[in-house]
Design a protein around this motif. Structure first.
Motif, PDB file in Angstrom:
ATOM      1  N   ARG A 288       0.830  -1.216   0.000  1.00 33.90           N
ATOM      2  CA  ARG A 288       0.000   0.000   0.000  1.00 33.90           C
ATOM      3  C   ARG A 288       0.863   1.264   0.000  1.00 33.90           C
ATOM      4  O   ARG A 288       1.576   1.537   0.963  1.00 33.90           O
ATOM      5  N   VAL A 289       0.785   2.024  -1.071  1.00 33.58           N
ATOM      6  CA  VAL A 289       1.485   3.301  -1.186  1.00 33.58           C
ATOM      7  C   VAL A 289       0.483   4.418  -0.900  1.00 33.58           C
ATOM      8  O   VAL A 289      -0.538   4.541  -1.570  1.00 33.58           O
ATOM      9  N   ALA A 290       0.790   5.235   0.105  1.00 38.78           N
ATOM     10  CA  ALA A 290      -0.133   6.306   0.501  1.00 38.78           C
ATOM     11  C   ALA A 290       0.175   7.636  -0.172  1.00 38.78           C
ATOM     12  O   ALA A 290      -0.676   8.530  -0.190  1.00 38.78           O
ATOM     13  N   GLY A 291       1.378   7.802  -0.707  1.00 42.47           N
ATOM     14  CA  GLY A 291       1.744   9.057  -1.353  1.00 42.47           C
ATOM     15  C   GLY A 291       3.191   9.022  -1.782  1.00 42.47           C
ATOM     16  O   GLY A 291       3.994   8.250  -1.245  1.00 42.47           O
ATOM     17  N   ARG A 292       3.539   9.850  -2.758  1.00 37.69           N
ATOM     18  CA  ARG A 292       4.884   9.888  -3.313  1.00 37.69           C
ATOM     19  C   ARG A 292       5.403  11.320  -3.286  1.00 37.69           C
ATOM     20  O   ARG A 292       4.664  12.257  -3.610  1.00 37.69           O
ATOM     21  N   PHE A 293       6.690  11.479  -2.935  1.00 37.49           N
ATOM     22  CA  PHE A 293       7.273  12.806  -2.777  1.00 37.49           C
ATOM     23  C   PHE A 293       8.679  12.830  -3.359  1.00 37.49           C
ATOM     24  O   PHE A 293       9.427  11.854  -3.220  1.00 37.49           O
ATOM     25  N   PRO A 294       9.081  13.945  -3.988  1.00 40.01           N
ATOM     26  CA  PRO A 294      10.484  14.083  -4.373  1.00 40.01           C
ATOM     27  C   PRO A 294      11.325  14.353  -3.137  1.00 40.01           C
ATOM     28  O   PRO A 294      10.790  14.722  -2.077  1.00 40.01           O
ATOM     29  N   PRO A 295      12.634  14.186  -3.225  1.00 39.49           N
ATOM     30  CA  PRO A 295      13.487  14.418  -2.049  1.00 39.49           C
ATOM     31  C   PRO A 295      13.297  15.800  -1.433  1.00 39.49           C
ATOM     32  O   PRO A 295      13.362  15.943  -0.205  1.00 39.49           O
ATOM     33  N   GLU A 296      13.038  16.807  -2.258  1.00 39.12           N
ATOM     34  CA  GLU A 296      12.881  18.167  -1.753  1.00 39.12           C
ATOM     35  C   GLU A 296      11.655  18.320  -0.866  1.00 39.12           C
ATOM     36  O   GLU A 296      11.544  19.308  -0.129  1.00 39.12           O
ATOM     37  N   GLU A 297      10.727  17.350  -0.912  1.00 34.99           N
ATOM     38  CA  GLU A 297       9.509  17.427  -0.108  1.00 34.99           C
ATOM     39  C   GLU A 297       9.478  16.363   0.983  1.00 34.99           C
ATOM     40  O   GLU A 297       8.409  16.002   1.490  1.00 34.99           O
ATOM     41  N   ALA A 298      10.662  15.883   1.379  1.00 27.26           N
ATOM     42  CA  ALA A 298      10.719  14.882   2.444  1.00 27.26           C
ATOM     43  C   ALA A 298      10.117  15.402   3.738  1.00 27.26           C
ATOM     44  O   ALA A 298       9.459  14.661   4.479  1.00 27.26           O
ATOM     45  N   ALA A 299      10.321  16.692   4.029  1.00 28.96           N
ATOM     46  CA  ALA A 299       9.756  17.272   5.250  1.00 28.96           C
ATOM     47  C   ALA A 299       8.235  17.175   5.240  1.00 28.96           C
ATOM     48  O   ALA A 299       7.608  16.897   6.272  1.00 28.96           O
ATOM     49  N   ARG A 300       7.642  17.398   4.082  1.00 28.54           N
ATOM     50  CA  ARG A 300       6.190  17.294   3.971  1.00 28.54           C
ATOM     51  C   ARG A 300       5.720  15.865   4.246  1.00 28.54           C
ATOM     52  O   ARG A 300       4.717  15.649   4.926  1.00 28.54           O
ATOM     53  N   ALA A 301       6.460  14.887   3.759  1.00 29.07           N
ATOM     54  CA  ALA A 301       6.100  13.495   4.023  1.00 29.07           C
ATOM     55  C   ALA A 301       6.160  13.196   5.519  1.00 29.07           C
ATOM     56  O   ALA A 301       5.264  12.533   6.073  1.00 29.07           O
ATOM     57  N   HIS A 302       7.173  13.699   6.201  1.00 26.39           N
ATOM     58  CA  HIS A 302       7.270  13.501   7.650  1.00 26.39           C
ATOM     59  C   HIS A 302       6.118  14.197   8.371  1.00 26.39           C
ATOM     60  O   HIS A 302       5.564  13.661   9.342  1.00 26.39           O
ATOM     61  N   GLN A 303       5.750  15.387   7.925  1.00 23.98           N
ATOM     62  CA  GLN A 303       4.633  16.101   8.547  1.00 23.98           C
ATOM     63  C   GLN A 303       3.340  15.300   8.432  1.00 23.98           C
ATOM     64  O   GLN A 303       2.583  15.173   9.400  1.00 23.98           O
ATOM     65  N   LEU A 304       3.075  14.769   7.250  1.00 24.16           N
ATOM     66  CA  LEU A 304       1.852  14.001   7.044  1.00 24.16           C
ATOM     67  C   LEU A 304       1.843  12.734   7.886  1.00 24.16           C
ATOM     68  O   LEU A 304       0.812  12.373   8.470  1.00 24.16           O
ATOM     69  N   LEU A 305       2.980  12.057   7.958  1.00 20.22           N
ATOM     70  CA  LEU A 305       3.035  10.832   8.760  1.00 20.22           C
ATOM     71  C   LEU A 305       2.767  11.134  10.224  1.00 20.22           C
ATOM     72  O   LEU A 305       1.998  10.426  10.894  1.00 20.22           O
ATOM     73  N   GLU A 306       3.384  12.197  10.750  1.00 24.13           N
ATOM     74  CA  GLU A 306       3.218  12.515  12.165  1.00 24.13           C
ATOM     75  C   GLU A 306       1.829  13.053  12.474  1.00 24.13           C
ATOM     76  O   GLU A 306       1.381  12.977  13.626  1.00 24.13           O
ATOM     77  N   ALA A 307       1.126  13.572  11.464  1.00 25.21           N
ATOM     78  CA  ALA A 307      -0.244  14.047  11.685  1.00 25.21           C
ATOM     79  C   ALA A 307      -1.209  12.897  11.912  1.00 25.21           C
ATOM     80  O   ALA A 307      -2.288  13.073  12.486  1.00 25.21           O
ATOM     81  N   GLY A 308      -0.834  11.686  11.499  1.00 27.53           N
ATOM     82  CA  GLY A 308      -1.655  10.505  11.733  1.00 27.53           C
ATOM     83  C   GLY A 308      -2.658  10.261  10.621  1.00 27.53           C
ATOM     84  O   GLY A 308      -2.919  11.130   9.777  1.00 27.53           O
ATOM     85  N   GLY A 309      -3.211   9.072  10.621  1.00 25.11           N
ATOM     86  CA  GLY A 309      -4.243   8.721   9.654  1.00 25.11           C
ATOM     87  C   GLY A 309      -3.737   8.246   8.310  1.00 25.11           C
ATOM     88  O   GLY A 309      -4.538   7.981   7.415  1.00 25.11           O
ATOM     89  N   VAL A 310      -2.418   8.112   8.137  1.00 21.11           N
ATOM     90  CA  VAL A 310      -1.872   7.613   6.872  1.00 21.11           C
ATOM     91  C   VAL A 310      -2.105   6.112   6.783  1.00 21.11           C
ATOM     92  O   VAL A 310      -1.801   5.373   7.713  1.00 21.11           O
ATOM     93  N   ARG A 311      -2.633   5.674   5.682  1.00 18.51           N
ATOM     94  CA  ARG A 311      -2.895   4.254   5.469  1.00 18.51           C
ATOM     95  C   ARG A 311      -1.993   3.758   4.356  1.00 18.51           C
ATOM     96  O   ARG A 311      -2.158   4.132   3.198  1.00 18.51           O
ATOM     97  N   GLY A 312      -1.028   2.931   4.697  1.00 24.07           N
ATOM     98  CA  GLY A 312       0.012   2.552   3.761  1.00 24.07           C
ATOM     99  C   GLY A 312       1.280   3.326   4.098  1.00 24.07           C
ATOM    100  O   GLY A 312       1.424   3.869   5.198  1.00 24.07           O
ATOM    101  N   ARG A 313       2.187   3.442   3.153  1.00 23.74           N
ATOM    102  CA  ARG A 313       3.445   4.123   3.404  1.00 23.74           C
ATOM    103  C   ARG A 313       3.652   5.270   2.417  1.00 23.74           C
ATOM    104  O   ARG A 313       3.341   5.151   1.220  1.00 23.74           O
ATOM    105  N   LEU A 314       4.159   6.365   2.937  1.00 20.78           N
ATOM    106  CA  LEU A 314       4.587   7.484   2.118  1.00 20.78           C
ATOM    107  C   LEU A 314       5.975   7.166   1.566  1.00 20.78           C
ATOM    108  O   LEU A 314       6.801   6.571   2.260  1.00 20.78           O
TER     109      LEU A 314
END
Length: 318
Positions: A288-314
């Motif tokens: 399960r892929v929950a979202g895809r990000f370029p390296p420049e948006e790694a911080a955004r991926a961490h923000q979304l994960l820590e906000a909770g509710g992600v199903r699958g992996r960013l």
């Protein structure tokens, strides 16, 4: 090469794209051109300075424990099973000198690397190693008798979801918790019974297992709140460290065994990771892929994960 790392601990904002020397494969090693690196809760702990992964003399720390890509260099003595151009996946221990997997190239011993599941994209393959091995190690530790009844908390999450599917593949009866919006997902993963998550979940498990479940995988980290669901003499697998003294005392009163699933006990266990590959190819495990990000948006991926509710992996894609 480009990598994503940090020079100081803190929130997602400390992540940045850095330039590092491109590594080369030595004897018994392969170099992977990384196409996808999964973002896991453990990565956020590394970023916050809450793990044994420490800053070293101004060098950036690289999080990341799941990667997928292609072999592009092999060292002397590597077997023919891993050849340049082959799609592969691997789990990384980020305490190693080279750090984690948020990088364009990663060099690993060949025993740490297996082919990616046939037909899986790099992003899909990168969701499997760390979380799949964590769930597999938990179940291996439980040593369930055939046809046991297992409770899984956090079943909609990555580790919990794999625990449900691995347990069903092994022939066990699975009770799982889910938020209202995740009931269909958890049922699709194969849970025999789904109960509402939250306070009182142990009582709801007991409604479907009046004598108590034989064992539990506590992916939601409920601790003491889960114990009433387990029969006397049962077993609970903890996914983040060992039991605290209070939990240990409560468990001992009812002869409930506590085991800790420490995924890095499976470092370099090609047999275990290849088992997951085969199960994914057979359709027994869902990637399960929950979202895809370029390296420049790694911080955004961490923000979304820590906000909770992600199903699958960013996924960070290189």
């Amino acid at each position: 090469m480009r990598a994503v790392g940090l020079l100081r601990y803190g929130g997602p904002e400390v992540l940045r794209v850095v330039e590092l020397p491109t590594p080369h494969a030595g004897p018994g090693e392969v170099r992977i051109r990384v196409r996808a690196a999964a973002v896991n809760p453990a990565d956020t702990l590394i970023r916050a300075g809450m793990t044994p992964v420490r800053l070293r003399d101004g060098d950036p720390v690289l999080p990341g424990q799941d990667i997928a890509g292609t072999i592009d260099e092999v060292g002397f003595g590597v077997s023919g099973a891993l050849a340049p151009g082959g799609p592969v996946m691997a789990m990384i221990n980020p305490t190693r000198a080279a750090g984690g997997g948020y990088a364009e190239w990663v060099v690993l011993p060949e025993t740490w690397v297996v082919p990616a599941p046939a037909g899986a994209s790099p992003a899909e393959a990168a969701t499997l190693p760390l979380n799949g091995l964590t769930a597999l190690h938990a179940l291996d530790q439980l040593r369930l008798a055939p046809g046991s009844t297992l409770a899984v908390t956090g079943a909609a999450g990555a580790v919990g979801g794999y625990a449900v599917q691995l347990a069903k593949t092994a022939g066990h009866r699975v009770l799982a918790d889910a938020a209202s919006g995740d009931v269909e997902l958890v049922a699709a993963l194969g849970a025999d019974v789904t109960v509402a998550r939250g306070p009182g979940v142990a009582d709801r498990f007991r409604e479907h297992a009046p004598d108590g479940v034989d064992a539990a995988v506590d992916a939601a980290l409920l601790g003491s709140a889960l114990l009433p669901a387990v029969r006397d003499g049962g077993t609970v697998a903890l996914l983040r460290g060992g039991p605290d003294p209070v939990l240990r005392a409560q468990a001992d009163q009812r002869r409930i065994h506590m085991v800790s699933a420490y995924v890095h006990e499976y470092d370099g266990r090609r047999d275990k990771l290849d088992l997951l590959r085969r199960l994914a190819e057979e359709g027994a495990l869902t990637l399960r892929v929950a979202g895809r990000f370029p390296p420049e948006e790694a911080a955004r991926a961490h923000q979304l994960l820590e906000a909770g509710g992600v199903r699958g992996r960013l996924i960070i894609e290189f």
